[in-house]
Design an enzyme around this catalytic site. Structure first.
Site, PDB file in Angstrom:
ATOM      1  N   LYS A  41      65.938 147.174  29.019  1.00  0.00           N
ATOM      2  CA  LYS A  41      65.248 146.212  29.892  1.00  0.00           C
ATOM      3  C   LYS A  41      65.322 144.813  29.290  1.00  0.00           C
ATOM      4  O   LYS A  41      65.667 144.658  28.107  1.00  0.00           O
ATOM      5  CB  LYS A  41      63.787 146.642  30.068  1.00  0.00           C
ATOM      6  CG  LYS A  41      62.974 146.650  28.765  1.00  0.00           C
ATOM      7  CD  LYS A  41      61.630 147.329  28.955  1.00  0.00           C
ATOM      8  CE  LYS A  41      60.863 147.368  27.633  1.00  0.00           C
ATOM      9  NZ  LYS A  41      59.624 148.175  27.754  1.00  0.00           N
TER      10      LYS A  41
ATOM     11  N   TYR B  13      57.714 114.891  15.985  1.00  0.00           N
ATOM     12  CA  TYR B  13      56.599 114.606  16.896  1.00  0.00           C
ATOM     13  C   TYR B  13      55.252 114.810  16.203  1.00  0.00           C
ATOM     14  O   TYR B  13      55.076 115.776  15.445  1.00  0.00           O
ATOM     15  CB  TYR B  13      56.641 115.540  18.098  1.00  0.00           C
ATOM     16  CG  TYR B  13      57.685 115.194  19.121  1.00  0.00           C
ATOM     17  CD1 TYR B  13      57.657 113.972  19.788  1.00  0.00           C
ATOM     18  CD2 TYR B  13      58.693 116.090  19.432  1.00  0.00           C
ATOM     19  CE1 TYR B  13      58.613 113.652  20.743  1.00  0.00           C
ATOM     20  CE2 TYR B  13      59.651 115.796  20.380  1.00  0.00           C
ATOM     21  CZ  TYR B  13      59.605 114.577  21.032  1.00  0.00           C
ATOM     22  OH  TYR B  13      60.540 114.280  21.977  1.00  0.00           O
TER      23      TYR B  13
HETATM   24  C1  LIG Z   1      59.615 149.102  26.668  1.00  0.00           C
HETATM   25  C2  LIG Z   1      59.344 150.528  26.851  1.00  0.00           C
HETATM   26  C3  LIG Z   1      59.904 151.478  25.988  1.00  0.00           C
HETATM   27  C4  LIG Z   1      60.637 151.106  24.722  1.00  0.00           C
HETATM   28  O1  LIG Z   1      59.673 150.751  23.746  1.00  0.00           O
HETATM   29  P1  LIG Z   1      60.092 150.258  22.281  1.00  0.00           P
HETATM   30  O2  LIG Z   1      58.776 150.046  21.616  1.00  0.00           O
HETATM   31  O3  LIG Z   1      60.843 148.994  22.446  1.00  0.00           O
HETATM   32  O4  LIG Z   1      60.901 151.335  21.668  1.00  0.00           O
HETATM   33  C5  LIG Z   1      59.741 152.820  26.304  1.00  0.00           C
HETATM   34  N1  LIG Z   1      59.030 153.194  27.394  1.00  0.00           N
HETATM   35  C6  LIG Z   1      58.443 152.301  28.227  1.00  0.00           C
HETATM   36  C7  LIG Z   1      57.663 152.775  29.387  1.00  0.00           C
HETATM   37  C8  LIG Z   1      58.564 150.941  27.975  1.00  0.00           C
HETATM   38  O5  LIG Z   1      57.963 150.054  28.780  1.00  0.00           O
END
Ligand SMILES: *Cc1c(COP(=O)(O)O)cnc(C)c1O
Length: 370
Positions: free
Chosen positions: A40, A261
């Site tokens: 994702k 800044y």
């Molecule tokens: C993002 C996510 C993962 C992966 O989690 P990590 O901590 O990055 O390994 C797995 N399951 C769900 C439902 C998620 O939202």
């Protein structure tokens, strides 16, 4: 989308070989369970179009994304037999697109189950879906009440091929947290209603909680990309992303001048300041102002002054040989993503997912270093 870096560009190097090595390591920690991959948010900012096919070539068959758009971006670069699951679920009006594109929704409430079931009836065949049960995250997934109703009335699922039942751990990176065992037990009890269906609970950190958390399919994300899934313990996975910052200008600043800044850094002696092509618009968080650092070879050179939109300034007085066009390491072996995050007051996930579009991106496939 790799292209040849311009001389003035900072360069983000993504090591696909390291991602595959991390995937293999995670797989080796699983006891009889399969290893899905979470890609994702553009593979945590590193480029899903490049990362997902590399993982497919290494044997991954189950890909999780957050949004339908992310699924469509990678659908055509993955082998047709791989499955892509959309964690955010499906709102009214999206079912047809999910079906037409062969993307599997993660159904998070009874309304979504109903909508997917209607789509299946329209299309005249069963359609695959993942069912998400909330066991303590209180975010997405069927509530306890909905889950009870679903299990009491199996006709809800007449037209659905339940491909996976899943839940998500809230505190997997804190092995001592009591919610872990409570979520695991709640999930184990839910999945009993689906004895033939693969069950999935563990994210990256969940894999390291031990075999009772593995069920049939793990879903690691962060550990694939070099983030330590076992905070406070040595990182079992290798670094993936390297950021090398380009030096645009060097100047000597004499007291009582200030840098940047807000004039937040005042020099007390003549100081050599290097200005680097990376700023908060590139995801180099403003909270690194006067806190973060970089490396020039083995020399640590601190950020002085505020991080601005396009630039940061480093005190390079300790490196008299440094010159315009040289690069400094902003993230890499000496500055792992988790260390950058700690300095910025955030987590590695945020550092990676914010990495900007202005860096030249170079993909390499280096042989595993360990
Ligand atoms: C993002 C996510 C993962 C992966 O989690 P990590 O901590 O990055 O390994 C797995 N399951 C769900 C439902 C998620 O939202």
């Amino acid at each position: 989308m790799s292209h040849v870096p311009l001389p003035s560009q900072s360069v983000l190097t993504v090591d696909l070989g390291a991602i595959v090595a991390n995937y293999r390591l995670l797989r080796s920690r699983l006891t009889g369970a399969e290893c899905a991959v979470v890609v994702k948010a553009d593979a945590y900012g590193l480029g899903a179009i490049r990362v997902a096919p590399a993982l497919a070539a290494a044997g991954a068959r189950h890909f999780f994304v957050a949004q339908l758009g992310e699924a469509l971006e990678i659908r055509d670069v993955l082998p047709p037999e791989t499955r892509i699951y959309v964690l955010n679920g499906m709102l009214p009006g999206e079912a047809e697109e999910f079906r037409a594109r062969g993307v599997v929704p993660v159904l998070n409430d009874l309304g979504q189950i109903e909508a997917w079931s209607r789509e299946a009836q329209r299309s005249g065949r069963k359609l695959p879906a993942t069912l998400h049960f909330d066991t303590g995250m209180s975010r997405l997934g069927l509530s306890n009440g909905e889950a009870d109703r679903l299990i009491a009335g199996p006709r809800h699922l007449e037209h659905i091929e339940v491909a996976i039942v899943m839940s998500h751990l809230a505190c997997a990176d804190e092995p001592g947290h009591p919610l872990n065992a409570s979520q695991r037990d709640a999930f184990a009890s839910r999945r009993r209603a689906f004895p033939q269906v693969p069950a999935s609970l563990a994210n990256s950190s969940g894999i390291f909680l031990g075999p009772q958390y593995h069920f049939d399919l793990a879903r690691p994300g962060c550990a694939l990309y070099g983030i330590n899934p076992t905070p406070g313990h040595p990182n079992p996975v290798g670094q993936v992303a390297r950021l090398s910052g380009k030096i645009l200008q060097i100047r000597d600043v004499d007291p009582p001048k200030t840098v940047g800044y807000g004039a937040t850094h005042r020099v007390t002696a003549t100081t050599r300041v290097a200005t680097i092509a990376a700023g908060y618009a590139d995801g180099w968080l403003r909270s690194l102002s006067n806190r973060g650092s970089a490396y020039f070879g083995d020399l640590r050179v601190p950020i002085v002054g505020r991080v601005s939109m396009d630039l940061i300034t480093l005190d390079v007085s300790s490196a008299p040989q440094i010159k315009v066009g040289d690069t400094v390491e902003l993230m890499g072996d000496r500055l792992p993503v988790d260390d950058v995050a700690a300095k910025a007051g955030t987590i590695g996930y945020e550092v990676l997912t914010r990495l900007g579009r202005r860096f030249a991106r170079v993909y390499v496939d280096l042989p595993a270093s360990t």
